[in-house]
Design an enzyme around this catalytic site. Structure first.
Site, PDB file in Angstrom:
ATOM      1  N   ASN A 269       0.806  -1.226   0.000  1.00  0.00           N
ATOM      2  CA  ASN A 269       0.000   0.000   0.000  1.00  0.00           C
ATOM      3  C   ASN A 269       0.842   1.281   0.000  1.00  0.00           C
ATOM      4  O   ASN A 269       0.364   2.328  -0.425  1.00  0.00           O
ATOM      5  CB  ASN A 269      -0.920  -0.038   1.240  1.00  0.00           C
ATOM      6  CG  ASN A 269      -1.518   1.300   1.571  1.00  0.00           C
ATOM      7  OD1 ASN A 269      -2.450   1.747   0.918  1.00  0.00           O
ATOM      8  ND2 ASN A 269      -0.964   1.970   2.584  1.00  0.00           N
TER       9      ASN A 269
ATOM     10  N   TYR B 103       2.575   9.341 -11.695  1.00  0.00           N
ATOM     11  CA  TYR B 103       1.798   8.585 -10.695  1.00  0.00           C
ATOM     12  C   TYR B 103       0.780   7.681 -11.388  1.00  0.00           C
ATOM     13  O   TYR B 103       0.643   6.507 -11.060  1.00  0.00           O
ATOM     14  CB  TYR B 103       1.103   9.580  -9.764  1.00  0.00           C
ATOM     15  CG  TYR B 103       0.174   8.959  -8.738  1.00  0.00           C
ATOM     16  CD1 TYR B 103       0.679   8.435  -7.547  1.00  0.00           C
ATOM     17  CD2 TYR B 103      -1.209   8.909  -8.942  1.00  0.00           C
ATOM     18  CE1 TYR B 103      -0.170   7.871  -6.603  1.00  0.00           C
ATOM     19  CE2 TYR B 103      -2.055   8.350  -8.004  1.00  0.00           C
ATOM     20  CZ  TYR B 103      -1.539   7.835  -6.831  1.00  0.00           C
ATOM     21  OH  TYR B 103      -2.376   7.276  -5.897  1.00  0.00           O
TER      22      TYR B 103
HETATM   23  P1  NAD Z   1      -0.348   8.464   3.267  1.00  0.00           P
HETATM   24  O1  NAD Z   1       0.681   9.447   2.844  1.00  0.00           O
HETATM   25  O2  NAD Z   1      -1.352   8.840   4.300  1.00  0.00           O
HETATM   26  O3  NAD Z   1       0.371   7.109   3.714  1.00  0.00           O
HETATM   27  C1  NAD Z   1       1.422   6.544   2.975  1.00  0.00           C
HETATM   28  C2  NAD Z   1       2.362   5.813   3.926  1.00  0.00           C
HETATM   29  O4  NAD Z   1       3.399   5.216   3.136  1.00  0.00           O
HETATM   30  C3  NAD Z   1       3.048   6.734   4.946  1.00  0.00           C
HETATM   31  O5  NAD Z   1       2.882   6.210   6.247  1.00  0.00           O
HETATM   32  C4  NAD Z   1       4.510   6.729   4.494  1.00  0.00           C
HETATM   33  O6  NAD Z   1       5.428   6.844   5.590  1.00  0.00           O
HETATM   34  C5  NAD Z   1       4.612   5.369   3.826  1.00  0.00           C
HETATM   35  N1  NAD Z   1       5.737   5.293   2.899  1.00  0.00           N
HETATM   36  C6  NAD Z   1       6.115   6.206   1.955  1.00  0.00           C
HETATM   37  N2  NAD Z   1       7.233   5.803   1.341  1.00  0.00           N
HETATM   38  C7  NAD Z   1       7.576   4.603   1.877  1.00  0.00           C
HETATM   39  C8  NAD Z   1       8.629   3.684   1.653  1.00  0.00           C
HETATM   40  N3  NAD Z   1       9.594   3.928   0.739  1.00  0.00           N
HETATM   41  N4  NAD Z   1       8.674   2.546   2.382  1.00  0.00           N
HETATM   42  C9  NAD Z   1       7.720   2.292   3.323  1.00  0.00           C
HETATM   43  N5  NAD Z   1       6.713   3.139   3.597  1.00  0.00           N
HETATM   44  C10 NAD Z   1       6.637   4.285   2.879  1.00  0.00           C
HETATM   45  O7  NAD Z   1      -1.080   8.023   1.907  1.00  0.00           O
HETATM   46  P2  NAD Z   1      -2.509   7.345   1.598  1.00  0.00           P
HETATM   47  O8  NAD Z   1      -3.366   8.396   1.001  1.00  0.00           O
HETATM   48  O9  NAD Z   1      -3.007   6.524   2.722  1.00  0.00           O
HETATM   49  O10 NAD Z   1      -2.061   6.413   0.377  1.00  0.00           O
HETATM   50  C11 NAD Z   1      -1.854   5.026   0.506  1.00  0.00           C
HETATM   51  C12 NAD Z   1      -1.920   4.411  -0.875  1.00  0.00           C
HETATM   52  O11 NAD Z   1      -3.196   4.701  -1.449  1.00  0.00           O
HETATM   53  C13 NAD Z   1      -0.884   4.939  -1.864  1.00  0.00           C
HETATM   54  O12 NAD Z   1      -0.391   3.869  -2.650  1.00  0.00           O
HETATM   55  C14 NAD Z   1      -1.677   5.910  -2.720  1.00  0.00           C
HETATM   56  O13 NAD Z   1      -1.117   6.065  -3.993  1.00  0.00           O
HETATM   57  C15 NAD Z   1      -3.012   5.213  -2.762  1.00  0.00           C
HETATM   58  N6  NAD Z   1      -4.169   6.060  -3.101  1.00  0.00           N
HETATM   59  C16 NAD Z   1      -4.516   7.114  -2.323  1.00  0.00           C
HETATM   60  C17 NAD Z   1      -5.624   7.879  -2.672  1.00  0.00           C
HETATM   61  C18 NAD Z   1      -6.071   9.071  -1.857  1.00  0.00           C
HETATM   62  O14 NAD Z   1      -6.977   9.803  -2.289  1.00  0.00           O
HETATM   63  N7  NAD Z   1      -5.516   9.302  -0.681  1.00  0.00           N
HETATM   64  C19 NAD Z   1      -6.374   7.567  -3.814  1.00  0.00           C
HETATM   65  C20 NAD Z   1      -5.989   6.471  -4.581  1.00  0.00           C
HETATM   66  C21 NAD Z   1      -4.889   5.721  -4.214  1.00  0.00           C
END
Ligand code: NAD
Length: 251
Positions: free
Chosen positions: A77, A142
């Site tokens: 994730n 992305y």
């Molecule tokens: P977020 O920023 O709240 O959480 C992401 C987490 O990933 C953080 O805790 C960060 O420390 C960790 N992280 C980043 N780089 C890392 C690495 N190299 N190794 C280990 N951990 C790492 O983000 P979110 O919104 O919860 O997103 C989670 C996933 O959902 C992502 O893949 C994002 O692309 C996807 N996503 C998010 C949305 C949205 O609207 N928020 C929509 C579609 C997809």
């Protein structure tokens, strides 16, 4: 038997909510994240991990299997996004994004997939995005990274079936710290007006989709994405131009 689950990026947002959901269902959840959570999902076990480092990921997965005897579910994730025009993207940023969003998924799926394949069962999940299916301005790299995750999901499903299943959840707009950082209040209102459901998803609504895909109820689902987007993609890009017809109907 309780599930042994590894979730990357579970210190925040969707990953954290997913950890909570699986723990509520009785699972043991390991959070592989670069950052120690400030407000961890109660009961989750943090392991500092950079998902781009294949050697580190494999050794942390091996340690989970040594301690628990197996790994049943993985949710790759962890991901980042950077909002800027395509013509201004810098190579170093693009490489960083791909190494977290794509190589990070491969690293975790390979390390856990080897154990699952040997054990004869397991579920490999990942967080893709609606951006992997439709185009959106300002996020070209992305969007390409999420399309890559969807393609990976299909190919790995074919190679590992029938022992191991794969699936992606593709969220639309979710109200997480990642989203809050990049969008002003005005931008969020503007986006909400374009989503047929009229709002962002809560992280727990994405977590529920993962919980379903990891369950025996989803035993015949592999190589697929489950889109959780409040109707955003239902009309293709047309949903970006919400007409307000539903609001004006009187019954
Ligand atoms: P977020 O920023 O709240 O959480 C992401 C987490 O990933 C953080 O805790 C960060 O420390 C960790 N992280 C980043 N780089 C890392 C690495 N190299 N190794 C280990 N951990 C790492 O983000 P979110 O919104 O919860 O997103 C989670 C996933 O959902 C992502 O893949 C994002 O692309 C996807 N996503 C998010 C949305 C949205 O609207 N928020 C929509 C579609 C997809």
């Amino acid at each position: 038997m309780e599930q042994i689950v590894i979730i990357s990026g579970a210190s925040s947002g969707i990953g954290r909510a997913s950890a909570e959901r699986f723990i509520a269902g009785g699972a043991t959840v390991y959070n592989f994240d670069l950052q120690e959570p400030t407000d961890p999902a109660a009961g989750s076990i943090w392991r500092q991990c950079d998902v781009t480092d294949d050697v580190q990921v494999a050794s942390l997965v091996d340690a989970v299997v040594a301690a628990e005897g197996r790994v049943d579910v993985v949710i790759a994730n962890a991901g980042i996004s950077i909002r800027r025009p395509f013509l201004q993207m810098k190579r170093a940023e693009i490489e960083k994004l791909f190494s977290i969003n794509v190589i990070g998924v491969i690293n975790l799926w390979q390390a856990a997939g080897r154990h699952m394949f040997d054990a004869g069962s397991g579920v490999l999940l990942a967080t893709a995005s609606t951006n992997g299916t439709a185009g959106y301005p300002w996020y070209a790299d992305y969007n390409a990274s999420k399309a890559a995750v969807l393609a990976l999901c299909k190919s790995v499903a074919l190679e590992l079936a029938p022992r191991v299943r794969t699936a992606c959840v593709s969220p639309g707009y979710v109200m997480t710290p990642m989203q809050r950082l990049e969008y002003s209040d005005e931008m969020i209102e503007e986006v909400n007006a374009k989503i047929p459901s009229g709002r962002h998803a809560e992280p727990s609504e994405i977590a529920s989709a993962f919980y379903f895909l990891a369950s025996p109820d989803a035993a015949f689902i592999t190589g697929q994405q489950l889109i959780v987007d409040g109707g955003e993609l239902a009309g293709g890009t047309a949903s970006a131009y919400r007409t307000g017809i539903a609001d004006s109907l009187s019954v």
